[in-house]
Write a protein that holds these residues in place. Sequence first.
Motif, PDB file in Angstrom:
ATOM      1  N   LYS A  21     -14.123 -17.792  15.037  1.00 36.00           N
ATOM      2  CA  LYS A  21     -14.091 -19.112  15.662  1.00 36.00           C
ATOM      3  C   LYS A  21     -15.494 -19.703  15.803  1.00 36.00           C
ATOM      4  O   LYS A  21     -15.677 -20.906  15.613  1.00 36.00           O
ATOM      5  CB  LYS A  21     -13.404 -19.046  17.028  1.00 36.00           C
ATOM      6  CG  LYS A  21     -11.914 -18.846  16.941  1.00 36.00           C
ATOM      7  CD  LYS A  21     -11.288 -18.845  18.316  1.00 36.00           C
ATOM      8  CE  LYS A  21      -9.785 -18.660  18.244  1.00 36.00           C
ATOM      9  NZ  LYS A  21      -9.184 -18.685  19.585  1.00 36.00           N
ATOM     10  N   GLU A  22     -16.476 -18.881  16.138  1.00 42.11           N
ATOM     11  CA  GLU A  22     -17.849 -19.377  16.250  1.00 42.11           C
ATOM     12  C   GLU A  22     -18.369 -19.849  14.898  1.00 42.11           C
ATOM     13  O   GLU A  22     -19.005 -20.899  14.796  1.00 42.11           O
ATOM     14  CB  GLU A  22     -18.762 -18.289  16.825  1.00 42.11           C
ATOM     15  CG  GLU A  22     -18.494 -18.009  18.277  1.00 42.11           C
ATOM     16  CD  GLU A  22     -19.161 -16.751  18.789  1.00 42.11           C
ATOM     17  OE1 GLU A  22     -19.321 -16.635  20.019  1.00 42.11           O
ATOM     18  OE2 GLU A  22     -19.530 -15.871  17.980  1.00 42.11           O
ATOM     19  N   ALA A  23     -18.080 -19.083  13.843  1.00 46.25           N
ATOM     20  CA  ALA A  23     -18.491 -19.489  12.496  1.00 46.25           C
ATOM     21  C   ALA A  23     -17.808 -20.792  12.089  1.00 46.25           C
ATOM     22  O   ALA A  23     -18.432 -21.675  11.493  1.00 46.25           O
ATOM     23  CB  ALA A  23     -18.174 -18.384  11.492  1.00 46.25           C
ATOM     24  N   SER A  35     -14.177 -25.827  24.067  1.00 49.12           N
ATOM     25  CA  SER A  35     -15.348 -26.496  23.497  1.00 49.12           C
ATOM     26  C   SER A  35     -16.594 -25.636  23.568  1.00 49.12           C
ATOM     27  O   SER A  35     -17.664 -26.070  23.152  1.00 49.12           O
ATOM     28  CB  SER A  35     -15.595 -27.818  24.231  1.00 49.12           C
ATOM     29  OG  SER A  35     -15.843 -27.557  25.602  1.00 49.12           O
ATOM     30  N   ASN A  36     -16.490 -24.399  24.070  1.00 50.65           N
ATOM     31  CA  ASN A  36     -17.653 -23.522  24.188  1.00 50.65           C
ATOM     32  C   ASN A  36     -17.976 -22.770  22.904  1.00 50.65           C
ATOM     33  O   ASN A  36     -19.018 -22.124  22.826  1.00 50.65           O
ATOM     34  CB  ASN A  36     -17.443 -22.511  25.320  1.00 50.65           C
ATOM     35  CG  ASN A  36     -17.421 -23.190  26.674  1.00 50.65           C
ATOM     36  OD1 ASN A  36     -18.047 -24.218  26.868  1.00 50.65           O
ATOM     37  ND2 ASN A  36     -16.687 -22.605  27.600  1.00 50.65           N
ATOM     38  N   GLN A  37     -17.113 -22.817  21.909  1.00 49.19           N
ATOM     39  CA  GLN A  37     -17.335 -22.064  20.681  1.00 49.19           C
ATOM     40  C   GLN A  37     -18.643 -22.458  20.001  1.00 49.19           C
ATOM     41  O   GLN A  37     -19.427 -21.592  19.617  1.00 49.19           O
ATOM     42  CB  GLN A  37     -16.169 -22.249  19.705  1.00 49.19           C
ATOM     43  CG  GLN A  37     -14.839 -21.755  20.202  1.00 49.19           C
ATOM     44  CD  GLN A  37     -14.801 -20.257  20.429  1.00 49.19           C
ATOM     45  OE1 GLN A  37     -15.511 -19.507  19.796  1.00 49.19           O
ATOM     46  NE2 GLN A  37     -13.975 -19.832  21.360  1.00 49.19           N
ATOM     47  N   ASP A  40     -21.694 -21.372  22.113  1.00 52.13           N
ATOM     48  CA  ASP A  40     -21.877 -19.922  22.049  1.00 52.13           C
ATOM     49  C   ASP A  40     -22.494 -19.503  20.715  1.00 52.13           C
ATOM     50  O   ASP A  40     -23.386 -18.656  20.666  1.00 52.13           O
ATOM     51  CB  ASP A  40     -20.548 -19.193  22.247  1.00 52.13           C
ATOM     52  CG  ASP A  40     -20.014 -19.320  23.663  1.00 52.13           C
ATOM     53  OD1 ASP A  40     -20.787 -19.685  24.573  1.00 52.13           O
ATOM     54  OD2 ASP A  40     -18.805 -19.051  23.853  1.00 52.13           O
ATOM     55  N   ALA A  41     -22.009 -20.096  19.632  1.00 56.71           N
ATOM     56  CA  ALA A  41     -22.536 -19.772  18.309  1.00 56.71           C
ATOM     57  C   ALA A  41     -24.002 -20.182  18.186  1.00 56.71           C
ATOM     58  O   ALA A  41     -24.833 -19.425  17.682  1.00 56.71           O
ATOM     59  CB  ALA A  41     -21.704 -20.454  17.226  1.00 56.71           C
ATOM     60  N   VAL A  45     -27.366 -17.789  17.488  1.00 58.14           N
ATOM     61  CA  VAL A  45     -28.322 -18.031  16.408  1.00 58.14           C
ATOM     62  C   VAL A  45     -29.727 -18.167  16.976  1.00 58.14           C
ATOM     63  O   VAL A  45     -30.680 -17.576  16.465  1.00 58.14           O
ATOM     64  CB  VAL A  45     -27.925 -19.277  15.585  1.00 58.14           C
ATOM     65  CG1 VAL A  45     -29.021 -19.657  14.623  1.00 58.14           C
ATOM     66  CG2 VAL A  45     -26.614 -19.018  14.837  1.00 58.14           C
ATOM     67  N   ARG A  46     -29.877 -18.931  18.043  1.00 58.02           N
ATOM     68  CA  ARG A  46     -31.197 -19.096  18.657  1.00 58.02           C
ATOM     69  C   ARG A  46     -31.729 -17.777  19.190  1.00 58.02           C
ATOM     70  O   ARG A  46     -32.903 -17.459  19.060  1.00 58.02           O
ATOM     71  CB  ARG A  46     -31.133 -20.123  19.786  1.00 58.02           C
ATOM     72  CG  ARG A  46     -31.019 -21.523  19.264  1.00 58.02           C
ATOM     73  CD  ARG A  46     -30.974 -22.516  20.382  1.00 58.02           C
ATOM     74  NE  ARG A  46     -30.882 -23.866  19.832  1.00 58.02           N
ATOM     75  CZ  ARG A  46     -30.638 -24.934  20.541  1.00 58.02           C
ATOM     76  NH1 ARG A  46     -30.460 -24.841  21.844  1.00 58.02           N
ATOM     77  NH2 ARG A  46     -30.576 -26.112  19.969  1.00 58.02           N
ATOM     78  N   SER A  47     -30.862 -16.972  19.774  1.00 58.21           N
ATOM     79  CA  SER A  47     -31.269 -15.672  20.283  1.00 58.21           C
ATOM     80  C   SER A  47     -31.748 -14.770  19.147  1.00 58.21           C
ATOM     81  O   SER A  47     -32.749 -14.069  19.275  1.00 58.21           O
ATOM     82  CB  SER A  47     -30.103 -15.018  21.029  1.00 58.21           C
ATOM     83  OG  SER A  47     -30.451 -13.733  21.453  1.00 58.21           O
TER      84      SER A  47
END
Length: 68
Positions: A21-23, A35-37, A40-41, A45-47
Amino acid sequence: MTTHVLVPQGEERITVELTVKEAMALSGFRFNQNSNQLADARRKVRSALDSQVLKESDMPLLYEEMTH
């Protein structure tokens, strides 16, 4: 307006573990019920960028200067 960003390690590969779902959210798919997907993604990526790339460099990455 064109913004040029110098990324010295731009061809280096990083690993980010995302759910399906994040992808999908990163690729533009919209989820009505959660709407958090996308947030979260992007956070993952930033992390990964911060921990895998920026730890080797003293140069801070200014996300606000990057274009989508």
